[in-house]
Structure formats: structure tokens, C-alpha cells
Motif scaffolding. Sequence first.
Motif, PDB file in Angstrom:
ATOM      1  N   PRO A  22      44.417  40.214  41.376  1.00 29.86           N
ATOM      2  CA  PRO A  22      43.911  40.250  42.754  1.00 29.86           C
ATOM      3  C   PRO A  22      42.768  39.264  42.927  1.00 29.86           C
ATOM      4  CG  PRO A  22      43.156  42.174  41.530  1.00 29.86           C
ATOM      5  CD  PRO A  22      44.156  41.475  40.649  1.00 29.86           C
ATOM      6  N   PRO A  23      42.561  38.756  44.148  1.00 30.25           N
ATOM      7  CA  PRO A  23      41.498  37.771  44.375  1.00 30.25           C
ATOM      8  C   PRO A  23      40.097  38.355  44.286  1.00 30.25           C
ATOM      9  CG  PRO A  23      42.559  38.355  46.438  1.00 30.25           C
ATOM     10  CD  PRO A  23      43.344  39.019  45.366  1.00 30.25           C
ATOM     11  N   TYR A  24      39.958  39.676  44.296  1.00 34.01           N
ATOM     12  CA  TYR A  24      38.656  40.327  44.148  1.00 34.01           C
ATOM     13  C   TYR A  24      38.856  41.626  43.380  1.00 34.01           C
ATOM     14  CZ  TYR A  24      40.663  41.689  48.672  1.00 34.01           C
ATOM     15  OH  TYR A  24      41.517  42.046  49.662  1.00 34.01           O
ATOM     16  N   HIS A  26      37.357  44.811  43.864  1.00 35.88           N
ATOM     17  CA  HIS A  26      37.317  46.097  44.561  1.00 35.88           C
ATOM     18  C   HIS A  26      37.987  45.954  45.943  1.00 35.88           C
ATOM     19  CE1 HIS A  26      34.298  46.795  41.457  1.00 35.88           C
ATOM     20  NE2 HIS A  26      34.407  48.096  41.708  1.00 35.88           N
ATOM     21  N   CYS A  27      38.646  47.018  46.344  1.00 36.65           N
ATOM     22  CA  CYS A  27      39.379  47.018  47.600  1.00 36.65           C
ATOM     23  C   CYS A  27      38.422  46.831  48.770  1.00 36.65           C
ATOM     24  CB  CYS A  27      40.172  48.325  47.751  1.00 36.65           C
ATOM     25  SG  CYS A  27      41.061  48.476  49.315  1.00 36.65           S
ATOM     26  N   ARG A  28      38.763  45.916  49.668  1.00 39.77           N
ATOM     27  CA  ARG A  28      37.923  45.661  50.831  1.00 39.77           C
ATOM     28  C   ARG A  28      38.028  46.789  51.866  1.00 39.77           C
ATOM     29  NH1 ARG A  28      37.010  40.020  50.994  1.00 39.77           N
ATOM     30  NH2 ARG A  28      36.446  39.438  48.856  1.00 39.77           N
ATOM     31  N   ASN A  29      39.030  47.628  51.749  1.00 40.09           N
ATOM     32  CA  ASN A  29      39.229  48.697  52.722  1.00 40.09           C
ATOM     33  C   ASN A  29      38.500  49.984  52.334  1.00 40.09           C
ATOM     34  OD1 ASN A  29      40.530  49.871  55.092  1.00 40.09           O
ATOM     35  ND2 ASN A  29      41.786  51.003  53.650  1.00 40.09           N
ATOM     36  N   CYS A  30      38.680  50.442  51.076  1.00 42.87           N
ATOM     37  CA  CYS A  30      38.077  51.708  50.654  1.00 42.87           C
ATOM     38  C   CYS A  30      37.052  51.548  49.545  1.00 42.87           C
ATOM     39  CB  CYS A  30      39.165  52.695  50.209  1.00 42.87           C
ATOM     40  SG  CYS A  30      40.090  52.154  48.742  1.00 42.87           S
ATOM     41  N   GLY A  31      36.953  50.358  48.942  1.00 48.94           N
ATOM     42  CA  GLY A  31      35.965  50.129  47.905  1.00 48.94           C
ATOM     43  C   GLY A  31      36.382  50.552  46.516  1.00 48.94           C
ATOM     44  N   HIS A  35      43.316  47.464  40.207  1.00 46.30           N
ATOM     45  CA  HIS A  35      43.979  47.207  38.929  1.00 46.30           C
ATOM     46  C   HIS A  35      45.286  46.434  39.131  1.00 46.30           C
ATOM     47  CE1 HIS A  35      41.159  49.886  36.848  1.00 46.30           C
ATOM     48  NE2 HIS A  35      41.339  50.740  37.859  1.00 46.30           N
ATOM     49  N   GLY A  36      45.486  45.928  40.309  1.00 39.92           N
ATOM     50  CA  GLY A  36      46.680  45.159  40.634  1.00 39.92           C
ATOM     51  C   GLY A  36      46.574  44.612  42.043  1.00 39.92           C
ATOM     52  N   GLN A  37      47.666  44.136  42.570  1.00 43.58           N
ATOM     53  CA  GLN A  37      47.664  43.547  43.913  1.00 43.58           C
ATOM     54  C   GLN A  37      47.472  44.596  45.001  1.00 43.58           C
ATOM     55  OE1 GLN A  37      47.731  40.379  44.933  1.00 43.58           O
ATOM     56  NE2 GLN A  37      47.712  39.592  42.834  1.00 43.58           N
ATOM     57  N   PHE A  47      44.493  40.501  49.581  1.00 39.86           N
ATOM     58  CA  PHE A  47      44.775  39.108  49.904  1.00 39.86           C
ATOM     59  C   PHE A  47      43.585  38.513  50.631  1.00 39.86           C
ATOM     60  CE2 PHE A  47      46.388  41.636  53.389  1.00 39.86           C
ATOM     61  CZ  PHE A  47      45.904  40.989  54.504  1.00 39.86           C
ATOM     62  N   VAL A  48      43.486  37.207  50.598  1.00 33.10           N
ATOM     63  CA  VAL A  48      42.370  36.482  51.198  1.00 33.10           C
ATOM     64  C   VAL A  48      42.638  36.315  52.688  1.00 33.10           C
ATOM     65  CG1 VAL A  48      41.020  34.362  51.168  1.00 33.10           C
ATOM     66  CG2 VAL A  48      41.949  35.278  49.032  1.00 33.10           C
ATOM     67  N   THR A  49      41.697  36.772  53.510  1.00 32.20           N
ATOM     68  CA  THR A  49      41.869  36.667  54.968  1.00 32.20           C
ATOM     69  C   THR A  49      41.471  35.304  55.494  1.00 32.20           C
ATOM     70  OG1 THR A  49      39.673  37.649  55.249  1.00 32.20           O
ATOM     71  CG2 THR A  49      41.575  39.138  55.325  1.00 32.20           C
ATOM     72  N   ASN A  50      40.513  34.646  54.839  1.00 32.33           N
ATOM     73  CA  ASN A  50      40.063  33.324  55.271  1.00 32.33           C
ATOM     74  C   ASN A  50      40.952  32.270  54.618  1.00 32.33           C
ATOM     75  OD1 ASN A  50      38.616  31.242  56.400  1.00 32.33           O
ATOM     76  ND2 ASN A  50      36.951  31.314  54.889  1.00 32.33           N
ATOM     77  N   GLN A  51      42.091  31.986  55.260  1.00 33.12           N
ATOM     78  CA  GLN A  51      43.052  31.045  54.696  1.00 33.12           C
ATOM     79  C   GLN A  51      43.707  30.260  55.826  1.00 33.12           C
ATOM     80  OE1 GLN A  51      45.978  33.344  52.602  1.00 33.12           O
ATOM     81  NE2 GLN A  51      46.320  34.757  54.293  1.00 33.12           N
ATOM     82  N   ALA A  52      44.514  29.300  55.453  1.00 34.21           N
ATOM     83  CA  ALA A  52      45.175  28.448  56.437  1.00 34.21           C
ATOM     84  C   ALA A  52      46.126  29.275  57.305  1.00 34.21           C
ATOM     85  CB  ALA A  52      45.929  27.327  55.731  1.00 34.21           C
ATOM     86  N   PHE A  53      46.387  28.743  58.522  1.00 36.85           N
ATOM     87  CA  PHE A  53      47.222  29.480  59.466  1.00 36.85           C
ATOM     88  C   PHE A  53      48.625  29.707  58.905  1.00 36.85           C
ATOM     89  CE2 PHE A  53      50.235  29.430  63.046  1.00 36.85           C
ATOM     90  CZ  PHE A  53      49.800  30.571  63.704  1.00 36.85           C
TER      91      PHE A  53
END
Length: 344
Positions: A22-24, A26-31, A35-37, A47-53
Motif C-alpha cells: 500500500p502507498p501508506y 495506516h488507513c486514511r478512513n479509519c486509521g 497489511h495489504g491493499q 490508493f493515492v488521491t492526488n494523481q493524474a486525471f
Amino acid sequence: MNFRLFKHKKVKKKESQQPNLPPYTHCRNCGHELHGQYCSVCGQKAFVTNQAFKQSIMTYLDTNYAFDSKLGHTLRYLIIRPGYLAREFMNGRIARHVHPFKLYFFSSILLFGVLTPLSWSVNKSNDIINDKPIIDTTQNTFKKVKVNIAESELKQDTTIKIGTGNLSIKPDSVKTSNNKQEATIELDSAAINEFKNYTPKSGWEKILFRNLTSVSKKELTQKAISYSSFAVLFLMPIFALLLMLVYRHKERYYLGHLILSVHLHVVLFLALSLSLIWGMIFPNSASPNFWIFLAMMVYLTISIAKFYEQRIAKALLKALLLLSIYSFITLLAVGAIGALVFLN
């Protein structure tokens, strides 16, 4: 040099076999720690939200519609192995294929949302859809009609009474075809004026009059397509119910019959989409609808034979029975759609 190249390829192959991290952390939603995607607590994908269209579109399709490598082999199994994916689903092997309902929404959007309107815009010679109403009261005539008339009627102008309107035949409008005399006749302006001055009485008659004279063919056709896409949502469970009644001795729950029904409708949508694409590429060629019907009949027979573990001959008889009942129900649905289009 060759040894270095071989070592580089070996390292790259080893890296490609490692699981995607995973790109980070800890989960950005629940913290919760990842241990996987996917988060093991809330299920959100990392997944990364700041990415190309373009990348964001592919991520959305991958997350919501499984628009990834699974789509290719799912469609391959769906087409070349009838009934296989339904058996896989009932055996619990779900994640390796695109979910049946996601597959259905993908095929329905392709057919009703993309290809059908696109085929209208490409085929300019198709007069089914335009901005004029079905009955255009701004013109002096309704429609030209060719009829066979006797030779004695051609000596002078002849007027024929049809309903509340008159049909005028002129001798100079007659053409000879295959030793038969044909005349091009038109409704005269009196019938048009009578229709213009007509006053509807009941509420349903007013709606029908308005849709026939004021609403364009394009709007009515768009309503028909919209109602048709919703009608299939009701027809699929009905077909599953028919499967359950015909194969009630197989002791399967309704869900298994519904999954098979969804897969059958997906294949039908894909076949109709292929027919539309064929019509856009080869507009002057013969329609492949007969071959599509024949292929769907074969596909239905093999699907129920494989799914219910039945011989082909017996499956063919039950397929004919199912198709007869389902065709009648579909005709009722088409009538209901027509009533909603013209009386709504």
C-alpha cells in the motif's frame, strides 16, 4: 555484459512477483494499520488521491466496476464456457472473476448509455429519431402511400374516402411497376385541419394527443430506452423465477438461478452491442439479428445443460419452453413501455 543483463532481468522478475504494498501504512478512513491493499476493518482500498486525471478514472473503474485484468478473462469465460461462471459463483470462487451484478451494469451502460445513442448519431439516414413529432400538423400531408388501382380509375382525378380523411389520386402520379399500376396517394389538407381542430376529452386522450403532436420522436425514443433499461431489471428476476420453476427438482436456492439469469442477460447485451457496432461500421449490410437469436438459443441451451448438469436434448426442450414463456412476458413488458411512453 550478458551476465549483468541476465541478473537485472532476474531481479526485475523477482520484484514483480512480490505483492503490491500500500502507498501508506495506516488507513486514511479509519486509521487502522494496513497489511495489504485493503483495510481489514473498513474495507477501503489504499490508493493515492492526488494523481493524474487519467489514473484517477482508471482507479475509480477498478474500485467500483472491477475494470482491471479480471474483466478480460471473465468475459472470455462468459462467452466460450456457458454456465461456467455461474457454477464458479455457487462454488464460492467469486473474487477471481468480476461480480455478476457489476458485469451486468457494465454491459447495460455499454448498450443503453453508449452504443445505442451513438448508433443514432452515426446513422444519419435513420429517420426514426428526429426533432419532429410523430404526427406533424405543420405540414400539409401525413405520409405518401403506394396502392394498386384499376386502370379505369386513372382517367380522371379520383377521391377515396378513408376514415375521416380523403385520399386524392391524380393520373399523373401513377407509375407502372411489374405490369401493375401504382399510384402515390396523400391525405389531403382537410384531414389535417380536422385533426388540428380535434379537442381531446379524457385525461389519457389529452396526454396521448400531446405526445403525438408536440413531443419529438427523439424525446419519445429516449424515454423508451430509459424505460427499457429499467424493465430489464424486472425481467431478469422473472426469468430466474422461471428457471427455478422449471428446475425445481434441482433443490437450488433462488440466488443460483438469478446469477445464471444475470449472466445470460449480460451475453445478450454484449451480442446486441456487437450488432449495433456492426450496423455503424457496415450500415448497408444485412442485419445480424437472426444469427444473434440463433447464437443466443444455442448459448441458453448449453448454459442450462452445464449449470444444471443435464443432457443437451432435454436442455433444448426446456430452453424452448423458457424462451416461449419469456417472450410472451417480454411482449407484455414492451406494451407496458409503449403505454408509459405515450401516456406519461
